[in-house]
Write a protein that holds these residues in place. Structure first.
Motif, PDB file in Angstrom:
ATOM      1  N   PHE A 456       0.821  -1.203   0.000  1.00  0.00           N
ATOM      2  CA  PHE A 456       0.000   0.000   0.000  1.00  0.00           C
ATOM      3  C   PHE A 456       0.859   1.259   0.000  1.00  0.00           C
ATOM      4  N   ASN A 457       0.381   2.278  -0.706  1.00  0.00           N
ATOM      5  CA  ASN A 457       0.900   3.623  -0.495  1.00  0.00           C
ATOM      6  C   ASN A 457      -0.239   4.617  -0.560  1.00  0.00           C
ATOM      7  N   ILE A 458       0.061   5.821  -0.108  1.00  0.00           N
ATOM      8  CA  ILE A 458      -0.915   6.896  -0.144  1.00  0.00           C
ATOM      9  C   ILE A 458      -0.258   8.103  -0.797  1.00  0.00           C
ATOM     10  N   ALA A 459      -0.974   8.752  -1.710  1.00  0.00           N
ATOM     11  CA  ALA A 459      -0.431   9.875  -2.472  1.00  0.00           C
ATOM     12  C   ALA A 459      -1.329  11.089  -2.284  1.00  0.00           C
ATOM     13  N   VAL A 460      -0.709  12.258  -2.073  1.00  0.00           N
ATOM     14  CA  VAL A 460      -1.437  13.503  -1.851  1.00  0.00           C
ATOM     15  C   VAL A 460      -0.853  14.575  -2.755  1.00  0.00           C
ATOM     16  N   GLN A 487     -21.718  32.024 -32.299  1.00  0.00           N
ATOM     17  CA  GLN A 487     -20.891  32.149 -31.101  1.00  0.00           C
ATOM     18  C   GLN A 487     -20.177  33.485 -31.051  1.00  0.00           C
ATOM     19  N   LEU A 488     -20.160  34.081 -29.850  1.00  0.00           N
ATOM     20  CA  LEU A 488     -19.501  35.361 -29.614  1.00  0.00           C
ATOM     21  C   LEU A 488     -18.419  35.218 -28.554  1.00  0.00           C
ATOM     22  N   GLY A 489     -17.287  35.888 -28.777  1.00  0.00           N
ATOM     23  CA  GLY A 489     -16.250  35.972 -27.764  1.00  0.00           C
ATOM     24  C   GLY A 489     -16.571  37.057 -26.749  1.00  0.00           C
ATOM     25  N   ASN A 490     -15.673  37.215 -25.780  1.00  0.00           N
ATOM     26  CA  ASN A 490     -15.856  38.209 -24.723  1.00  0.00           C
ATOM     27  C   ASN A 490     -14.494  38.790 -24.352  1.00  0.00           C
ATOM     28  N   PRO A 491     -14.179  40.012 -24.822  1.00  0.00           N
ATOM     29  CA  PRO A 491     -12.859  40.605 -24.548  1.00  0.00           C
ATOM     30  C   PRO A 491     -12.614  40.932 -23.077  1.00  0.00           C
ATOM     31  N   ASN A 492     -13.650  40.843 -22.241  1.00  0.00           N
ATOM     32  CA  ASN A 492     -13.503  41.178 -20.826  1.00  0.00           C
ATOM     33  C   ASN A 492     -13.125  39.981 -19.960  1.00  0.00           C
ATOM     34  N   LEU A 493     -12.895  38.830 -20.573  1.00  0.00           N
ATOM     35  CA  LEU A 493     -12.552  37.639 -19.792  1.00  0.00           C
ATOM     36  C   LEU A 493     -11.224  37.815 -19.056  1.00  0.00           C
ATOM     37  N   GLU A 494     -11.163  37.235 -17.855  1.00  0.00           N
ATOM     38  CA  GLU A 494      -9.936  37.216 -17.057  1.00  0.00           C
ATOM     39  C   GLU A 494      -9.385  35.789 -17.026  1.00  0.00           C
ATOM     40  N   GLU A 495      -8.151  35.656 -16.541  1.00  0.00           N
ATOM     41  CA  GLU A 495      -7.548  34.328 -16.490  1.00  0.00           C
ATOM     42  C   GLU A 495      -8.247  33.448 -15.460  1.00  0.00           C
ATOM     43  N   GLU A 496      -8.322  32.164 -15.745  1.00  0.00           N
ATOM     44  CA  GLU A 496      -8.836  31.187 -14.792  1.00  0.00           C
ATOM     45  C   GLU A 496      -7.733  30.807 -13.808  1.00  0.00           C
ATOM     46  N   ILE A 497      -8.105  30.689 -12.532  1.00  0.00           N
ATOM     47  CA  ILE A 497      -7.174  30.251 -11.490  1.00  0.00           C
ATOM     48  C   ILE A 497      -7.821  29.093 -10.737  1.00  0.00           C
ATOM     49  N   SER A 498      -7.101  28.006 -10.599  1.00  0.00           N
ATOM     50  CA  SER A 498      -7.644  26.851  -9.882  1.00  0.00           C
ATOM     51  C   SER A 498      -6.812  26.537  -8.648  1.00  0.00           C
ATOM     52  N   MET A 499      -7.480  26.032  -7.624  1.00  0.00           N
ATOM     53  CA  MET A 499      -6.838  25.465  -6.446  1.00  0.00           C
ATOM     54  C   MET A 499      -7.445  24.093  -6.232  1.00  0.00           C
ATOM     55  N   GLY A 500      -6.599  23.080  -6.208  1.00  0.00           N
ATOM     56  CA  GLY A 500      -7.125  21.730  -6.113  1.00  0.00           C
ATOM     57  C   GLY A 500      -6.312  20.836  -5.206  1.00  0.00           C
ATOM     58  N   ALA A 501      -6.940  19.791  -4.734  1.00  0.00           N
ATOM     59  CA  ALA A 501      -6.260  18.787  -3.921  1.00  0.00           C
ATOM     60  C   ALA A 501      -6.833  17.422  -4.258  1.00  0.00           C
ATOM     61  N   ASP A 502      -5.975  16.414  -4.231  1.00  0.00           N
ATOM     62  CA  ASP A 502      -6.454  15.043  -4.365  1.00  0.00           C
ATOM     63  C   ASP A 502      -5.663  14.130  -3.455  1.00  0.00           C
ATOM     64  N   ILE A 503      -6.276  13.034  -3.101  1.00  0.00           N
ATOM     65  CA  ILE A 503      -5.632  12.032  -2.255  1.00  0.00           C
ATOM     66  C   ILE A 503      -6.001  10.661  -2.798  1.00  0.00           C
ATOM     67  N   ALA A 504      -5.032   9.766  -2.855  1.00  0.00           N
ATOM     68  CA  ALA A 504      -5.262   8.443  -3.428  1.00  0.00           C
ATOM     69  C   ALA A 504      -4.656   7.370  -2.533  1.00  0.00           C
ATOM     70  N   LEU A 505      -5.367   6.280  -2.386  1.00  0.00           N
ATOM     71  CA  LEU A 505      -4.864   5.079  -1.730  1.00  0.00           C
ATOM     72  C   LEU A 505      -4.659   4.036  -2.812  1.00  0.00           C
ATOM     73  N   ARG A 506      -3.440   3.470  -2.882  1.00  0.00           N
ATOM     74  CA  ARG A 506      -3.098   2.522  -3.942  1.00  0.00           C
ATOM     75  C   ARG A 506      -2.635   1.195  -3.347  1.00  0.00           C
ATOM     76  N   TYR A 507      -2.889   0.143  -4.115  1.00  0.00           N
ATOM     77  CA  TYR A 507      -2.493  -1.200  -3.694  1.00  0.00           C
ATOM     78  C   TYR A 507      -1.919  -1.939  -4.886  1.00  0.00           C
ATOM     79  N   LYS A 508      -0.888  -2.733  -4.647  1.00  0.00           N
ATOM     80  CA  LYS A 508      -0.417  -3.645  -5.687  1.00  0.00           C
ATOM     81  C   LYS A 508       0.281  -4.841  -5.053  1.00  0.00           C
ATOM     82  N   ASP A 509       0.121  -5.988  -5.704  1.00  0.00           N
ATOM     83  CA  ASP A 509       0.915  -7.171  -5.409  1.00  0.00           C
ATOM     84  C   ASP A 509       1.142  -7.889  -6.726  1.00  0.00           C
TER      85      ASP A 509
END
Length: 712
Positions: A456-460, A487-509
């Motif tokens: 087992f391991n755990i990844a964050v 379709q129309l564009g929008n010149p007033n758009l700002e940059e997208e900013i993301s904040m994310g987290a993930d956690i995984a439990l893994r197993y192998k044999d």
């Protein structure tokens, strides 16, 4: 979910395990797949790295019998496919698609004008040695556009020999699909003489119209319902693809250098309809892409220097309501769009020796993009340039692996107000006050894997991502067949900013590998396509008007996968995904969020049957839950308000069965694969199928794939 039916189907699938219990041969499971995409410093097993990553081998790619990149990758947990017919498939990673998923070729950015939902990647998967998919924001190593994840298409390494002997290896391959009379013939080879290596390949793929399951269709005057407008053979769903590549390299004690060129050409038709419900090619397309890449890896004492430069010329010619076979007849008119992208990317990276407990890479990269509108009106001429500085570090401490980094990115976009852009200015889409935009941000990530014990391991992971609006999102203006809208564009758009987290439990044999991952991502200034409620009449068409807007959003989900040997002869695989995307400002679902889904397969080794060696029978099952559009603002939502079709989709299940074998009749054993998809010819609509509003999904298909390897 329809639980009774669902459970009975699963029971039937797993009962297939006992079909062939007396086989004498055994199967094995690959537990040591290596990845190069999650770290520029070391090759790691996918099990070890903090990032959630999966790899698809060339053998698996060939068995899929398709050129659709999204279709090839959709069995990976957390990955789905925005499909348009059998030819066009765009990967969706954790609910993000389009320019939030970065597709790279050997680590170098591709630019295939991906602003449309139906715009396919200019890549022939047959040439790939591996395709690696990293889920989650990867802005540190890959820059803007990697909010959802990265798809890295990796070519075979160049060969070399220790003397002047000549070696070679390669394969001939052919495919055939019965549903749409689709065939592919290809050859690829690797050769070397001493320190020189040469890779070459060529591929051709053609297909006729594809067919759905038989179904009654809507006729004018019928009571309102959900009958499709089209079923059976769907007109204007044919295509032709041609691709080729060549790479030459030299390897010595000081390092290696290589020069490669890839050519890709495609003619595409897409089914649409007029207001009188007449079928029409919503857009015939003539697409081409030429990519040249020069790269090196130079050993300088304890340092490694990695320069790379690539040049891409991409052209997109499209004709509204005109199939590609007669596109030339409307060239030069307002119905014909001719866009050219000329892009140069450069990167200089340095891998430094271990300092304290860290080794890592620092680098600088930039690009210069020139988009030229030669004719038509959809996306304007514009120039874009970007610069990025980054540092990525890794430390292995006992049972821990740490990875982290920072990147500063700056992007500038300028759209002239004269020339072919004058109609955009006259329409009020942009002017001299907003035709020039600058964006900048810092992306970062930190991740760790901890080995709990042997199995087992755990990844964050915690990450901050960044994405600048594209030229199309800012300044578009015109009929866009890909969303059946103006379709129309929008010149007033700002940059997208993301904040994310993930956690995984893994197993192998030795017999099993499994993983479960949970993730949550916040996105500020999420760009989406909003139905304005207005209609625009262009010629004989009246289309809904859609404009790019912004909101704040969250994505969250659970991904599970397992691959296990139930016995020496029986292997089972399974994935499931639960996903939710919310527009938090307006308390509604985000557009184009995949439905929850479950996929299972059983592989039974039958041993050697005469000349058919290592014969394997498999059964697979896919369950896709029902899904509803987020609201009237979503692309294709208009089909909830027509007397035919639907934008919302019901749950469905599909079965498949197949057979693979090595044929022992030549010195090099040909590898045969046969697969029946949609075994029971079921009527269904997939939520991410762009034809769902007026047509059904593909009916039964039998695919044949034959690979003939050769080597010196």
């Amino acid at each position: 979910m329809h639980k009774t039916l669902h459970n009975s189907l699963l029971l039937a699938l797993f009962s297939a395990i006992s079909l062939y219990a007396d086989s004498s041969d055994t199967q094995s499971i690959s537990l040591d797949a290596l990845t190069v995409s999650a770290s520029p410093i070391h090759e790691h097993e996918t099990f070890e790295v903090p990032a959630q990553i999966d790899a698809i081998s060339s053998n698996e790619i060939t068995k899929k019998s398709t050129a659709s990149l999204g279709k090839i990758l959709e069995d990976i947990p957390g990955v789905n496919n925005i499909a348009t017919g059998s030819q066009s498939g765009k990967p969706v990673i954790r609910g993000m698609s389009g320019e939030r998923v970065k597709i790279v070729s050997n680590g170098s950015a591709t630019d295939f004008q991906t602003y449309g939902i139906r715009h396919l990647a200019n890549i022939d998967p047959f040439f790939a040695q591996n395709i690696e998919v990293i889920r989650g924001a990867q802005g540190v190593l890959y820059g803007s556009d990697a909010l959802g994840g990265v798809v890295n298409v990796l070519s075979p390494e160049l060969l070399s020999t220790s003397d002047d002997s000549v070696v070679y290896k390669g394969e001939l391959a052919g495919e055939y699909n019965t549903n749409n009379n689709e065939w592919m013939s290809s050859v690829k080879a690797q050769m070397a003489k001493g320190k020189f290596g040469l890779n070459v390949g060529v591929s051709k793929r053609e297909a006729d119209n594809y067919k759905t399951a038989s179904s009654p269709t809507y006729k004018s005057g019928d009571p309102a319902g959900t009958l499709p407008l089209f079923s059976g053979e769907l007109p204007y769903t044919n295509f032709e693809n041609t691709s080729a590549y060549i790479a030459l390299g030299y390897r010595d004690e000081w390092g290696e250098v290589s020069l490669g060129h890839t050519y890709w050409q495609s003619y595409q038709n897409f089914l649409g309809h007029l207001p009188d419900l007449t079928p029409v090619s919503s857009a015939g397309q003539d697409l081409s892409n030429n990519e040249t890449q020069l790269k090196a890896e130079i050993f300088a004492g304890e340092w490694i220097i990695k320069p790379m430069i690539s040049h891409t010329i991409n052209t997109r010619e499209a004709a509204t309501n005109t199939p590609y076979e007669i596109m030339e007849s409307v060239k030069g008119t307002n119905a014909y769009v001719d866009l050219n992208v000329d892009r140069t990317d450069a990167k200089l990276a340095f891998i430094h020796p271990i300092f304290s407990i860290f080794d890592g890479e620092i680098g600088i990269e930039g690009y210069d993009k020139d988009q030229t509108l030669k004719s038509g009106k959809l996306s304007p001429s514009a120039k874009e340039k970007g610069l990025g500085l980054y540092i990525f570090e890794e430390a292995d401490i006992g049972e821990w692996i740490f990875q982290g980094g920072l990147r500063y990115s700056k992007i500038e976009i300028n759209a002239p107000t004269d020339g072919n852009n004058a109609p955009f200015v006259a329409s009020g889409i942009f002017d001299a006050s907003n035709n020039s935009k600058k964006f900048s941000a810092i992306a970062g990530s930190i991740g760790a894997t901890y080995k709990l014990n042997t199995n087992f391991n755990i990844a964050v992971n915690i990450s901050r991502g960044f994405r600048a609006p594209s030229i199309f999102e800012l300044y578009a203006g015109g009929v866009h067949g890909g969303v059946q809208a103006y379709q129309l564009g929008n010149p007033n758009l700002e940059e997208e900013i993301s904040m994310g987290a993930d956690i995984a439990l893994r197993y192998k044999d030795e017999k099993t590998k499994a993983s479960i991952a949970l993730y949550h991502t916040y996105i500020d200034n999420y760009i989406f396509l909003q139905n304005t409620g207005n209609s625009v009449t262009v010629g004989s068409m009246t289309l809904p008007e859609m404009k790019n807007e912004q909101t704040d959003a969250t994505m969250q989900g659970i991904e599970f996968s397992v691959d296990t040997m139930l016995s020496d002869k029986t292997r089972a695989t399974g994935t499931f995904e639960v996903i939710k995307g919310r527009d938090t400002k307006n308390d509604r679902s985000l557009p184009l969020i995949p439905a929850n889904n479950l996929k299972l397969a059983i592989y039974q080794n039958l041993g050697n049957l005469g000349a058919m060696q290592n014969s394997t029978l498999f059964i697979d099952y896919k369950y896709i839950d029902d899904q509803q559009v987020g609201g009237a603002y979503e692309p294709f939502a208009q089909y909830n308000n027509t007397p035919f079709g639907t934008a919302d989709t019901q749950s469905y299940s599909l079965w498949g069965v197949g057979y693979t074998s090595d044929i022992d009749i030549f010195e090099y054993k040909p590898q045969l694969s046969i697969k029946i998809s949609n075994l029971f010819d079921k009527e269904y609509r997939d939520f991410l199928d762009t034809y769902k509003g007026y047509a059904l999904g593909m009916g039964r298909n039998i695919s044949f794939s034959l690979r003939v390897p050769f080597e010196s």
